[in-house]
Design a protein around this motif. Structure first.
Motif, PDB file in Angstrom:
ATOM      1  N   LEU A 370       0.811  -1.223   0.000  1.00 38.80           N
ATOM      2  CA  LEU A 370       0.000   0.000   0.000  1.00 38.80           C
ATOM      3  C   LEU A 370       0.842   1.270   0.000  1.00 38.80           C
ATOM      4  O   LEU A 370       0.310   2.354   0.203  1.00 38.80           O
ATOM      5  CB  LEU A 370      -0.953  -0.014   1.194  1.00 38.80           C
ATOM      6  N   LEU A 371       2.133   1.147  -0.221  1.00 36.91           N
ATOM      7  CA  LEU A 371       2.994   2.304  -0.425  1.00 36.91           C
ATOM      8  C   LEU A 371       3.980   1.988  -1.542  1.00 36.91           C
ATOM      9  O   LEU A 371       4.423   0.842  -1.693  1.00 36.91           O
ATOM     10  CB  LEU A 371       3.790   2.661   0.844  1.00 36.91           C
ATOM     11  N   HIS A 372       4.326   3.004  -2.317  1.00 36.31           N
ATOM     12  CA  HIS A 372       5.424   2.877  -3.275  1.00 36.31           C
ATOM     13  C   HIS A 372       6.732   2.902  -2.493  1.00 36.31           C
ATOM     14  O   HIS A 372       7.108   3.934  -1.925  1.00 36.31           O
ATOM     15  CB  HIS A 372       5.398   4.029  -4.270  1.00 36.31           C
ATOM     16  N   GLU A 373       7.404   1.782  -2.454  1.00 34.34           N
ATOM     17  CA  GLU A 373       8.676   1.720  -1.727  1.00 34.34           C
ATOM     18  C   GLU A 373       9.815   2.312  -2.537  1.00 34.34           C
ATOM     19  O   GLU A 373      10.762   2.880  -1.996  1.00 34.34           O
ATOM     20  CB  GLU A 373       8.988   0.264  -1.380  1.00 34.34           C
ATOM     21  N   ASP A 374       9.718   2.240  -3.865  1.00 34.79           N
ATOM     22  CA  ASP A 374      10.826   2.619  -4.745  1.00 34.79           C
ATOM     23  C   ASP A 374      10.799   4.095  -5.115  1.00 34.79           C
ATOM     24  O   ASP A 374      10.875   4.475  -6.283  1.00 34.79           O
ATOM     25  CB  ASP A 374      10.782   1.774  -6.017  1.00 34.79           C
ATOM     26  N   VAL A 375      10.689   4.956  -4.086  1.00 36.73           N
ATOM     27  CA  VAL A 375      10.676   6.397  -4.326  1.00 36.73           C
ATOM     28  C   VAL A 375      12.012   6.989  -3.910  1.00 36.73           C
ATOM     29  O   VAL A 375      12.797   6.360  -3.189  1.00 36.73           O
ATOM     30  CB  VAL A 375       9.538   7.081  -3.528  1.00 36.73           C
ATOM     31  N   ASN A 376      12.277   8.201  -4.369  1.00 38.65           N
ATOM     32  CA  ASN A 376      13.464   8.927  -3.933  1.00 38.65           C
ATOM     33  C   ASN A 376      13.183   9.602  -2.600  1.00 38.65           C
ATOM     34  O   ASN A 376      12.079  10.114  -2.367  1.00 38.65           O
ATOM     35  CB  ASN A 376      13.841   9.986  -4.961  1.00 38.65           C
ATOM     36  N   THR A 377      14.150   9.608  -1.722  1.00 38.72           N
ATOM     37  CA  THR A 377      14.033  10.291  -0.432  1.00 38.72           C
ATOM     38  C   THR A 377      15.356  10.994  -0.142  1.00 38.72           C
ATOM     39  O   THR A 377      16.331  10.836  -0.863  1.00 38.72           O
ATOM     40  CB  THR A 377      13.722   9.308   0.716  1.00 38.72           C
ATOM     41  N   ILE A 378      15.387  11.732   0.953  1.00 43.85           N
ATOM     42  CA  ILE A 378      16.632  12.422   1.312  1.00 43.85           C
ATOM     43  C   ILE A 378      17.732  11.455   1.714  1.00 43.85           C
ATOM     44  O   ILE A 378      18.913  11.818   1.718  1.00 43.85           O
ATOM     45  CB  ILE A 378      16.412  13.468   2.423  1.00 43.85           C
ATOM     46  N   LEU A 379      17.369  10.198   2.035  1.00 46.45           N
ATOM     47  CA  LEU A 379      18.386   9.199   2.355  1.00 46.45           C
ATOM     48  C   LEU A 379      18.874   8.474   1.123  1.00 46.45           C
ATOM     49  O   LEU A 379      19.929   7.829   1.161  1.00 46.45           O
ATOM     50  CB  LEU A 379      17.842   8.181   3.369  1.00 46.45           C
TER      51      LEU A 379
END
Length: 619
Positions: A370-379
């Motif tokens: 239920l979430l897109h895990e393959d997103v860009n983040t600050i980490l």
């Protein structure tokens, strides 16, 4: 776990719907990146311009700012010491500057933005500036960053309009990396159900102002965010889901060693992702369609603030993304409610943190597809790395896995045992327009109300009628001329106690309005943000006292049950345009009222070039 098919479908149609505007946005970001030519923005400034920007700095900082290496971080702060949530930010710039300098970088306070409190202005004229303050903050952020001195930015803010405004402003500098730095909630005061009980007793005249004030002071008692799960704390959850916070930092109390360590580490991450660094991560790459869908999912799973049906739409539009209320509705239908905090439960956010925190919720949602895990983040490591719990270590701050089991099943639950099968946010449609309703705290037996309308043009008129004993009946309160174009769309949260009293007395009551209710809307069914608003031709202006209305949150309908020919022949009421024109600074916001878009398009006051064609076509 594969992605849930509804999540995938909503994301795909969001990408398709946003095609042209997202391309234009990213084209602008690429142009800004190309203009930098892999060098610090300040390197393109003339000597005179650069000297102005360095004049007040120490010799060490001047050397770094005028030299060829080391990023410069811009700090945009919403500090003031009237508001408990923002008072802890006073010391942050010094902490961030020192942390940056230890890493061979520099940091400067680029500018400050206003931070007003709905809790202070609730029910008074100042509340009519509240929603527009979001756009003022966005513009203030742009002004702060316009000096072109910065390689990344740190955004210090917490509450209702402040974080959305900072984020909209940050997205207008989409080529700059961004790290959001929270301040955390105050420690717990009196129990939330006790606070709500005293409010209702006061509304009934059973206790005096002294008892009410004592109760409120025991609830709002120290530095930090208010502890109920309204818009401010929903903001903090969203920054976690968007990957713009350090993991697990949303609900760490101010004034603690862990809070300081998180603040200092935020500067280190900003240095790591700054322009020119190997891990350069501009915010335009973080906030994409997948990230926006994740934010909506987080809102549903936690029972978050209805104000974000405005703010998330506006944030998405700032990045060229065409989020709609249909997307909220469809995602809410498949995202289970995993968290109960006041006003949807008795707990506050400190209890949420102790039970497992936002990291627990994120992990459950990721594991459930239920979430897109393959997103860009600050980490730079995907969203699962943010589903963690922050802790102190010998080196400052570290992260560990979130608890495998909830510490309190009355506050947090796993996906296998949710509080409810859906997120509790519904879209209502019908001849009166389109509205949203939050039913997380509304009992099933109260979710359908059919009753005569009682029409008010001002919330104070309803409060006065309640005090006179004129509302002891089944009715649907219609509060019209409360949209962004007429008076800035103030929250109507002061209506909650009297309407709750009437519901508790056995009457069937509901609220229908083109205004906002609150991030803290509760047990009375409320159709809010009705679009189009009454002042610009919305059908709500034609409703009269005595008309039979039907609000059905289960069916998703909002109807007026009068003969069609009578409805068609009826003329609309005319608003009093002078009521909100003057006083408490409202005369300065006349232009913003004229420019404001509908609630469904984010109630934005910018004539945004990305959306000029689409908004013109939509009227």
């Amino acid at each position: 776990m594969s992605l849930h098919p509804v999540l995938a479908s909503v994301t795909d149609r969001l990408i398709a719907r946003s095609g042209s505007t997202r391309r234009r946005y990213l084209d602008g970001v690429r142009a800004a990146e190309d203009a930098r030519a892999d060098r610090a923005q300040r390197g393109s400034l003339s000597c005179t311009n650069l000297a102005h920007a360095c004049a007040a700095m120490t010799d060490t900082v001047k050397g770094r700012l005028t030299g060829p290496t080391g990023p410069n971080l811009g700090i945009v702060t919403a500090y003031n010491d009237m508001l408990s949530a923002h008072q802890p930010l006073e010391t942050y710039p010094a902490l961030l500057k020192a942390a940056a300098e230890r890493l061979g970088a520099t940091a400067q306070v680029a500018g400050g933005v206003p931070a007003m409190c709905d809790g202070v202005t609730q029910g008074y004229e100042g509340m009519e500036l509240s929603l527009f303050s979001r756009d003022v903050i966005a513009m203030g952020t742009a002004i702060a960053l316009s000096h072109q001195m910065f390689d990344a930015a740190l955004y210090l803010g917490v509450c209702d309009k402040i974080v959305p405004g900072l984020l909209i402003g940050a997205l207008s500098f989409g080529h700059l990396p961004a790290v959001f730095v929270p301040a955390g909630p105050m420690t717990s005061g009196i129990a939330n159900d006790e606070k709500a009980k005293v409010r209702q007793l006061y509304a009934e005249g059973k206790v005096g102002r002294d008892a009410l004030l004592a109760s409120e002071m025991a609830s709002y008692h120290g530095p930090g965010t208010c502890t109920f799960y309204g818009t401010a704390n929903s903001n903090q959850m969203l920054m976690e889901l968007l990957g713009l916070h350090l993991p697990g930092s949303a609900f760490v109390n101010p004034g603690t060693p862990l809070r300081q360590a998180l603040t200092e580490h935020a500067a280190a991450v900003a240095v790591e992702i700054a322009a020119g660094a190997p891990r350069y991560t501009p915010i335009a790459r973080v906030i994409d369609e997948r990230a926006i869908v994740n934010a909506v999912v987080g809102l549903m799973a936690t029972g978050g603030s209805t104000n974000h049906t405005l703010h998330l739409v506006a944030i998405a539009r700032a990045a060229g993304i065409a989020l709609t209320w249909d997307d909220f509705h469809d995602l809410s239908a498949v995202v289970p409610l995993l968290m109960r905090a006041y006003p949807n439960g008795k707990a506050d956010v400190n209890h949420v943190q102790a039970a497992g925190g936002i990291g627990f919720v994120m992990r459950e949602l990721i594991d459930g597809g239920l979430l897109h895990e393959d997103v860009n983040t600050i980490l730079g490591t995907g969203l699962r790395a943010h589903a963690k719990e922050a802790c102190l270590s010998n080196s400052g701050v570290d992260w560990r896995e979130s608890p495998a089991v909830s510490g309190d099943a009355s506050v947090l639950r796993p996906l296998s045992e949710p509080f409810s099968a859906d997120g509790g946010l519904r879209l209502l449609t019908g001849p009166l327009g389109r509205a949203v309703i939050k039913v997380s705290a509304v009992k099933p037996e109260h979710r359908t109300v059919e009753a005569p309308a009682i029409v008010f043009d001002d919330q104070n008129d309803l409060l006065a009628a309640f005090k006179r004993g004129e509302l002891e009946q089944d009715f649907i309160a219609v509060i019209r001329f409360q949209g962004p174009r007429i008076n800035g769309m103030p929250e109507l949260h002061k209506l909650t106690p009297p309407l709750a009293v009437l519901q508790d007395r056995g009457f069937r009551v509901a609220l229908v309005t083109d205004g906002r209710m609150s991030g803290a809307s509760g047990k009375v069914p409320a159709a809010i943000h009705l679009s189009p608003e009454a002042s610009v031709g919305g059908p709500l202006a034609k409703v009269r006292t005595g008309d039979l209305l039907r609000l059905d949150a289960e069916a998703g309908t909002l109807e007026i049950l009068i003969p069609a020919d009578e409805w068609q022949a009826r003329s609309a009421a005319v608003p009093d345009l002078q009521r909100s024109a003057f006083g408490v600074g409202r005369e300065l916001f006349g232009g913003m009222r004229q420019l404001a878009t509908s609630a469904e398009t984010g109630a934005m006051t910018f004539a945004h070039p990305l959306w000029a064609d689409a908004d013109a076509a939509a009227g």
